[in-house]
Motif scaffolding. Sequence first.
Motif, PDB file in Angstrom:
ATOM      1  N   ILE A  81     173.120  29.644  58.726  1.00 10.68           N
ATOM      2  CA  ILE A  81     172.301  30.709  58.013  1.00 10.68           C
ATOM      3  C   ILE A  81     171.115  30.392  57.325  1.00 10.68           C
ATOM      4  O   ILE A  81     171.005  29.292  57.263  1.00 10.68           O
ATOM      5  CB  ILE A  81     173.479  31.317  57.065  1.00 10.68           C
ATOM      6  CG1 ILE A  81     173.748  30.194  55.977  1.00 10.68           C
ATOM      7  CG2 ILE A  81     174.601  31.648  57.670  1.00 10.68           C
ATOM      8  CD1 ILE A  81     174.850  30.685  54.950  1.00 10.68           C
ATOM      9  N   PRO A  82     170.205  31.283  56.775  1.00 10.77           N
ATOM     10  CA  PRO A  82     168.810  30.884  56.234  1.00 10.77           C
ATOM     11  C   PRO A  82     169.215  30.133  55.004  1.00 10.77           C
ATOM     12  O   PRO A  82     170.145  30.514  54.078  1.00 10.77           O
ATOM     13  CB  PRO A  82     168.466  32.053  55.878  1.00 10.77           C
ATOM     14  CG  PRO A  82     168.926  33.177  56.945  1.00 10.77           C
ATOM     15  CD  PRO A  82     170.214  32.811  56.942  1.00 10.77           C
ATOM     16  N   ALA A  83     168.703  28.973  54.584  1.00 11.37           N
ATOM     17  CA  ALA A  83     168.913  28.037  53.748  1.00 11.37           C
ATOM     18  C   ALA A  83     167.685  27.218  53.222  1.00 11.37           C
ATOM     19  O   ALA A  83     166.810  27.012  54.014  1.00 11.37           O
ATOM     20  CB  ALA A  83     170.388  27.172  53.934  1.00 11.37           C
ATOM     21  N   GLY A  84     167.666  26.612  52.213  1.00 15.36           N
ATOM     22  CA  GLY A  84     166.729  25.497  51.810  1.00 15.36           C
ATOM     23  C   GLY A  84     166.850  24.900  50.381  1.00 15.36           C
ATOM     24  O   GLY A  84     167.744  25.629  49.663  1.00 15.36           O
ATOM     25  N   ARG A  97     166.205  34.369  47.729  1.00 12.68           N
ATOM     26  CA  ARG A  97     165.249  35.126  48.075  1.00 12.68           C
ATOM     27  C   ARG A  97     164.285  34.450  48.911  1.00 12.68           C
ATOM     28  O   ARG A  97     163.851  35.218  49.831  1.00 12.68           O
ATOM     29  CB  ARG A  97     164.733  36.069  46.876  1.00 12.68           C
ATOM     30  CG  ARG A  97     165.822  36.840  46.257  1.00 12.68           C
ATOM     31  CD  ARG A  97     165.310  37.634  45.008  1.00 12.68           C
ATOM     32  NE  ARG A  97     166.260  38.533  44.291  1.00 12.68           N
ATOM     33  CZ  ARG A  97     166.626  39.739  44.733  1.00 12.68           C
ATOM     34  NH1 ARG A  97     165.715  40.368  45.795  1.00 12.68           N
ATOM     35  NH2 ARG A  97     167.498  40.387  44.034  1.00 12.68           N
ATOM     36  N   ARG A  98     163.785  33.661  48.298  1.00 14.25           N
ATOM     37  CA  ARG A  98     162.483  33.130  48.885  1.00 14.25           C
ATOM     38  C   ARG A  98     162.758  32.421  50.535  1.00 14.25           C
ATOM     39  O   ARG A  98     161.923  32.729  51.524  1.00 14.25           O
ATOM     40  CB  ARG A  98     161.939  31.941  47.996  1.00 14.25           C
ATOM     41  CG  ARG A  98     160.658  30.954  48.831  1.00 14.25           C
ATOM     42  CD  ARG A  98     160.275  29.802  47.876  1.00 14.25           C
ATOM     43  NE  ARG A  98     161.375  29.064  47.235  1.00 14.25           N
ATOM     44  CZ  ARG A  98     161.893  28.074  48.105  1.00 14.25           C
ATOM     45  NH1 ARG A  98     161.510  28.013  49.440  1.00 14.25           N
ATOM     46  NH2 ARG A  98     162.938  27.252  47.477  1.00 14.25           N
ATOM     47  N   GLU A  99     163.747  31.516  50.352  1.00 15.87           N
ATOM     48  CA  GLU A  99     164.215  31.002  51.597  1.00 15.87           C
ATOM     49  C   GLU A  99     164.542  32.249  52.692  1.00 15.87           C
ATOM     50  O   GLU A  99     164.186  31.909  53.885  1.00 15.87           O
ATOM     51  CB  GLU A  99     165.459  30.227  51.631  1.00 15.87           C
ATOM     52  CG  GLU A  99     165.024  28.979  50.770  1.00 15.87           C
ATOM     53  CD  GLU A  99     164.204  28.094  51.903  1.00 15.87           C
ATOM     54  OE1 GLU A  99     164.290  28.248  53.108  1.00 15.87           O
ATOM     55  OE2 GLU A  99     163.684  27.054  51.241  1.00 15.87           O
ATOM     56  N   LEU A 100     165.208  33.229  52.542  1.00 13.62           N
ATOM     57  CA  LEU A 100     165.537  34.341  53.320  1.00 13.62           C
ATOM     58  C   LEU A 100     164.319  34.720  53.958  1.00 13.62           C
ATOM     59  O   LEU A 100     164.145  35.008  55.365  1.00 13.62           O
ATOM     60  CB  LEU A 100     166.486  35.539  52.498  1.00 13.62           C
ATOM     61  CG  LEU A 100     166.626  36.737  53.451  1.00 13.62           C
ATOM     62  CD1 LEU A 100     167.609  36.288  54.622  1.00 13.62           C
ATOM     63  CD2 LEU A 100     167.252  37.579  52.669  1.00 13.62           C
ATOM     64  N   ASP A 144     157.419  26.818  56.666  1.00 11.34           N
ATOM     65  CA  ASP A 144     156.862  25.503  55.920  1.00 11.34           C
ATOM     66  C   ASP A 144     155.955  24.742  57.222  1.00 11.34           C
ATOM     67  O   ASP A 144     156.614  25.090  58.529  1.00 11.34           O
ATOM     68  CB  ASP A 144     157.995  24.618  55.491  1.00 11.34           C
ATOM     69  CG  ASP A 144     158.605  25.191  54.217  1.00 11.34           C
ATOM     70  OD1 ASP A 144     157.805  25.910  53.794  1.00 11.34           O
ATOM     71  OD2 ASP A 144     159.843  24.737  54.061  1.00 11.34           O
ATOM     72  N   ASP A 145     154.974  24.080  57.074  1.00 15.13           N
ATOM     73  CA  ASP A 145     154.278  23.321  58.101  1.00 15.13           C
ATOM     74  C   ASP A 145     155.186  22.572  59.099  1.00 15.13           C
ATOM     75  O   ASP A 145     154.907  22.598  60.287  1.00 15.13           O
ATOM     76  CB  ASP A 145     153.083  22.184  57.703  1.00 15.13           C
ATOM     77  CG  ASP A 145     152.076  23.318  56.875  1.00 15.13           C
ATOM     78  OD1 ASP A 145     152.185  24.260  57.049  1.00 15.13           O
ATOM     79  OD2 ASP A 145     151.408  22.564  56.157  1.00 15.13           O
TER      80      ASP A 145
END
Length: 189
Positions: A81-84, A97-100, A144-145
Amino acid sequence: MNKQKEKARHPFYEETIRTESVFEGRMISLQVDTVRLPNGETATREIVRHPGAVAVVAIVDGKMLVVEQFRKPLDKAQVEIPAGKLDAGEEPEAAARRELEEETGYRARSIRHLSSFSTSPGFAEEIVHLYYTDDLEQGEVHLDDEEFLTCEAISLEQAQRYIEEGKICDAKTLLAVYAWRMHALTGSF
């Protein structure tokens, strides 16, 4: 009552006698603590320090958004799942919210905190804050880069297949799938 007094009263509390910093990285640090055990003996504890992370169970049109990316520690690609990680001083909801949006291109109009859990309390302090949303609008992907991934929306059946095939094997995504299944069956988490 303050937390130190509360900890000290627990019969298994381990008092830190000495801390040695072993490694300082950009995402984690490693320290070795010498502790006094409840029986008076001493022992060492290797501890990974981590700023914490967020993860999002995001449902769009009845399917869960997942990303596939290569995970070097496992030396294979994983579906997750989206995560960070949390940035310094960042609130978990803002990070979710940002990571999603960064990873999937979807923006949460509303988002709900489900749970916060430790990933490996035997050696790491990392806490993951898990969120849920099914109230999404299209945004923009901003990877991200050093981030290379693909995003897809999968059904509950696909998620189960990915688990059986080992494509999904991380704790946060397993928890997300089981929470999603519970929600689908009962209407609540």
